[in-house]
Design a protein around this motif. Structure first.
Motif, PDB file in Angstrom:
ATOM      1  N   ILE A 228      39.207  44.197  52.726  1.00  0.00           N
ATOM      2  CA  ILE A 228      40.443  43.420  52.544  1.00  0.00           C
ATOM      3  C   ILE A 228      40.852  42.732  53.835  1.00  0.00           C
ATOM      4  N   GLU A 229      40.928  43.505  54.929  1.00  0.00           N
ATOM      5  CA  GLU A 229      41.456  42.944  56.169  1.00  0.00           C
ATOM      6  C   GLU A 229      41.004  43.797  57.352  1.00  0.00           C
ATOM      7  N   SER A 230      41.076  43.198  58.563  1.00  0.00           N
ATOM      8  CA  SER A 230      40.700  43.886  59.792  1.00  0.00           C
ATOM      9  C   SER A 230      41.833  43.793  60.804  1.00  0.00           C
ATOM     10  N   TYR A 231      41.986  44.846  61.628  1.00  0.00           N
ATOM     11  CA  TYR A 231      43.086  44.928  62.598  1.00  0.00           C
ATOM     12  C   TYR A 231      42.538  45.350  63.958  1.00  0.00           C
ATOM     13  N   HIS A 232      43.111  44.800  65.024  1.00  0.00           N
ATOM     14  CA  HIS A 232      42.739  45.202  66.374  1.00  0.00           C
ATOM     15  C   HIS A 232      43.451  46.509  66.730  1.00  0.00           C
ATOM     16  N   ASN A 233      42.691  47.484  67.232  1.00  0.00           N
ATOM     17  CA  ASN A 233      43.281  48.754  67.672  1.00  0.00           C
ATOM     18  C   ASN A 233      43.893  48.644  69.057  1.00  0.00           C
ATOM     19  N   ILE A 234      43.341  47.761  69.878  1.00  0.00           N
ATOM     20  CA  ILE A 234      43.831  47.541  71.239  1.00  0.00           C
ATOM     21  C   ILE A 234      43.811  46.034  71.502  1.00  0.00           C
ATOM     22  N   PRO A 235      44.548  45.558  72.513  1.00  0.00           N
ATOM     23  CA  PRO A 235      44.497  44.128  72.838  1.00  0.00           C
ATOM     24  C   PRO A 235      43.080  43.689  73.194  1.00  0.00           C
ATOM     25  N   THR A 236      42.755  42.459  72.899  1.00  0.00           N
ATOM     26  CA  THR A 236      41.401  41.951  73.127  1.00  0.00           C
ATOM     27  C   THR A 236      41.034  41.881  74.609  1.00  0.00           C
ATOM     28  N   ASP A 237      42.029  41.889  75.499  1.00  0.00           N
ATOM     29  CA  ASP A 237      41.753  41.850  76.943  1.00  0.00           C
ATOM     30  C   ASP A 237      41.833  43.238  77.575  1.00  0.00           C
ATOM     31  N   GLY A 244      36.179  52.748  70.131  1.00  0.00           N
ATOM     32  CA  GLY A 244      36.935  53.541  69.175  1.00  0.00           C
ATOM     33  C   GLY A 244      36.340  54.926  69.002  1.00  0.00           C
ATOM     34  N   ALA A 245      37.204  55.880  68.657  1.00  0.00           N
ATOM     35  CA  ALA A 245      36.731  57.259  68.511  1.00  0.00           C
ATOM     36  C   ALA A 245      37.163  57.860  67.171  1.00  0.00           C
ATOM     37  N   ALA A 246      38.378  58.409  67.096  1.00  0.00           N
ATOM     38  CA  ALA A 246      38.802  59.145  65.898  1.00  0.00           C
ATOM     39  C   ALA A 246      39.843  58.365  65.108  1.00  0.00           C
ATOM     40  N   ILE A 247      39.949  58.685  63.818  1.00  0.00           N
ATOM     41  CA  ILE A 247      40.913  58.048  62.923  1.00  0.00           C
ATOM     42  C   ILE A 247      41.466  59.105  61.974  1.00  0.00           C
ATOM     43  N   ARG A 248      42.793  59.136  61.818  1.00  0.00           N
ATOM     44  CA  ARG A 248      43.453  60.100  60.940  1.00  0.00           C
ATOM     45  C   ARG A 248      44.624  59.420  60.234  1.00  0.00           C
ATOM     46  N   TYR A 257      46.573  56.783  62.528  1.00  0.00           N
ATOM     47  CA  TYR A 257      46.403  56.928  63.966  1.00  0.00           C
ATOM     48  C   TYR A 257      44.934  56.728  64.327  1.00  0.00           C
ATOM     49  N   VAL A 258      44.675  56.065  65.447  1.00  0.00           N
ATOM     50  CA  VAL A 258      43.316  55.931  65.968  1.00  0.00           C
ATOM     51  C   VAL A 258      43.334  56.194  67.472  1.00  0.00           C
ATOM     52  N   SER A 259      42.217  56.682  67.991  1.00  0.00           N
ATOM     53  CA  SER A 259      42.082  56.878  69.439  1.00  0.00           C
ATOM     54  C   SER A 259      41.021  55.943  69.982  1.00  0.00           C
ATOM     55  N   LEU A 268      49.185  53.721  66.748  1.00  0.00           N
ATOM     56  CA  LEU A 268      49.823  54.086  65.486  1.00  0.00           C
ATOM     57  C   LEU A 268      50.074  52.835  64.659  1.00  0.00           C
ATOM     58  N   PHE A 269      49.625  52.895  63.393  1.00  0.00           N
ATOM     59  CA  PHE A 269      49.905  51.833  62.433  1.00  0.00           C
ATOM     60  C   PHE A 269      50.779  52.373  61.308  1.00  0.00           C
ATOM     61  N   GLY A 270      51.724  51.558  60.841  1.00  0.00           N
ATOM     62  CA  GLY A 270      52.405  51.843  59.596  1.00  0.00           C
ATOM     63  C   GLY A 270      51.542  51.356  58.446  1.00  0.00           C
ATOM     64  N   VAL A 271      51.604  52.056  57.312  1.00  0.00           N
ATOM     65  CA  VAL A 271      50.764  51.732  56.156  1.00  0.00           C
ATOM     66  C   VAL A 271      51.635  51.319  54.978  1.00  0.00           C
ATOM     67  N   ASP A 272      51.350  50.174  54.399  1.00  0.00           N
ATOM     68  CA  ASP A 272      51.976  49.748  53.154  1.00  0.00           C
ATOM     69  C   ASP A 272      51.221  50.410  52.009  1.00  0.00           C
TER      70      ASP A 272
END
Length: 346
Positions: A228-237, A244-248, A257-259, A268-272
């Motif tokens: 469906i879609e992709s999101y950046h976990n950290i800024p591109t710079d 990336g490591a873990a996801i819960r 949450y991702v590390s 931390l992301f909010g989920v719809d």
């Protein structure tokens, strides 16, 4: 309330082997680690749902494989069986209780190794070998990094970090792989590492190790996935070596949450819940080096981060309404820890 956690990690520097630690939520402190067994590189762990069996990756030169521990009446653990047969050690374990089958993902050899547990004895029943590659220097071959059935017995979901694919396999009655249902292509250079499923069973989230993204997929009724879609976990710079490591995901399905290693960050992301889509809520330091794994406490009032290189657990207090975490403690010694696993709630 006291909760026991098992700690898996490398034994390259100071770690002795397979250990456990207890968290007291009333005091917000950890006990000293307890050594379960002196073994080499127990880097990933899995538990049976009834907490009777603990499985670990183990390196026993010149081979690697898996070991099985059984819980005794005095809450100690005894090694019951093992099976060593691969040249390189695996990186992830998944245990399917309903079939008494253990799945080992082998990053270095590009294989899924499948074992059956019978009366404390572990028996190897199948090897599935993958081929493939992609665009990143770490993707010169197939690199299997994760398997799970997501609480059903029909399909096995497999992350192939090396070929940028998610494989969906049908399972035979004995837990072996029957045939391929789907091969989902992920954007080149993503390096799919681990998956997390939303509690409503409608969405799957893929953490990309190599491009530091989280990919949202729709989980269809036939078991297939659709991006469906992709999101950046950290800024591109961010840090050039960040991975990336873990996801819960929280039990209520509201927060993900991702590390990220080397950036040393928790995101931390909010989920719809209707669309599955994510919104960035928080980026915070993990307060350690290389946050390889983390978990939520049973009541989800705390988030505990294991660091590979700085040798201490980080304890965060968590707001269940907002999902926001705040630093509480960084003093629990857990050297070379790359996997933290809680006893199951019964």
């Amino acid at each position: 309330m006291k909760e026991k956690y098992f700690l898996g990690g490398y034994t390259r520097r100071v770690n002795e082997g397979l250990t456990s630690i207890t968290f007291d939520s009333q005091k917000e402190t950890f006990t000293e680690r307890e050594l379960i067994d002196t073994i080499q590189n127990p880097t990933y762990l899995a538990l049976s749902k009834d907490n009777r069996y603990l499985f670990t990756i183990e390196k026993e030169e010149p081979f690697s494989g898996v070991a099985v521990y059984k819980k005794k009446h005095n809450d100690t653990w005894i090694k019951k069986n093992y099976f060593y047969h691969t040249k390189a050690a695996g990186c992830h374990l998944f245990y399917l209780d309903s079939k008494k089958v253990l799945y080992l993902s082998n990053y270095h050899e590009g294989t899924i190794e499948i074992y059956h547990l019978n009366d404390d004895e572990i028996k190897h029943i199948q090897t599935v070998t993958h081929d493939g590659s992609s665009v990143h220097p770490n993707q010169t071959q197939s690199r299997i990094h994760f398997t799970s059935t997501f609480n059903q017995d029909k399909f096995l979901y497999v992350c192939d970090l090396g070929s940028d694919k998610i494989y969906v396999y049908s399972l035979a009655e004995n837990g072996s792989i029957s045939h391929l249902e789907q091969s989902l292509n992920i954007p080149a250079g993503t390096g799919p590492r681990h998956l997390a499923i939303h509690p409503n069973q409608k969405f799957i989230y893929i953490i990309g190790e190599l491009n530091n993204t989280t990919i949202l997929c729709h989980l269809k009724q036939n078991g297939h996935l659709e991006i469906i879609e992709s999101y950046h976990n950290i800024p591109t710079d961010s840090h050039p070596e960040a991975t990336g490591a873990a996801i819960r995901i929280s039990k209520d399905g509201n927060f993900l949450y991702v590390s990220t290693r080397y950036q040393d960050q928790i995101t931390l992301f909010g989920v719809d819940k209707t669309s599955g889509k994510l919104s960035l809520l928080q980026s915070i330091s993990s307060y350690g080096k290389v946050p390889r794994d983390f978990c939520l406490s049973h009541d989800e009032k705390y988030l505990i981060v294991a660091h590979q290189d700085s040798d201490y657990l980080t304890l965060f207090k968590r707001n269940s309404e907002s999902g926001i975490i705040s630093l509480t403690d960084t003093k629990a010694y857990a050297p070379e820890c790359v996997c933290i696993l809680a006893l199951n709630n019964k």
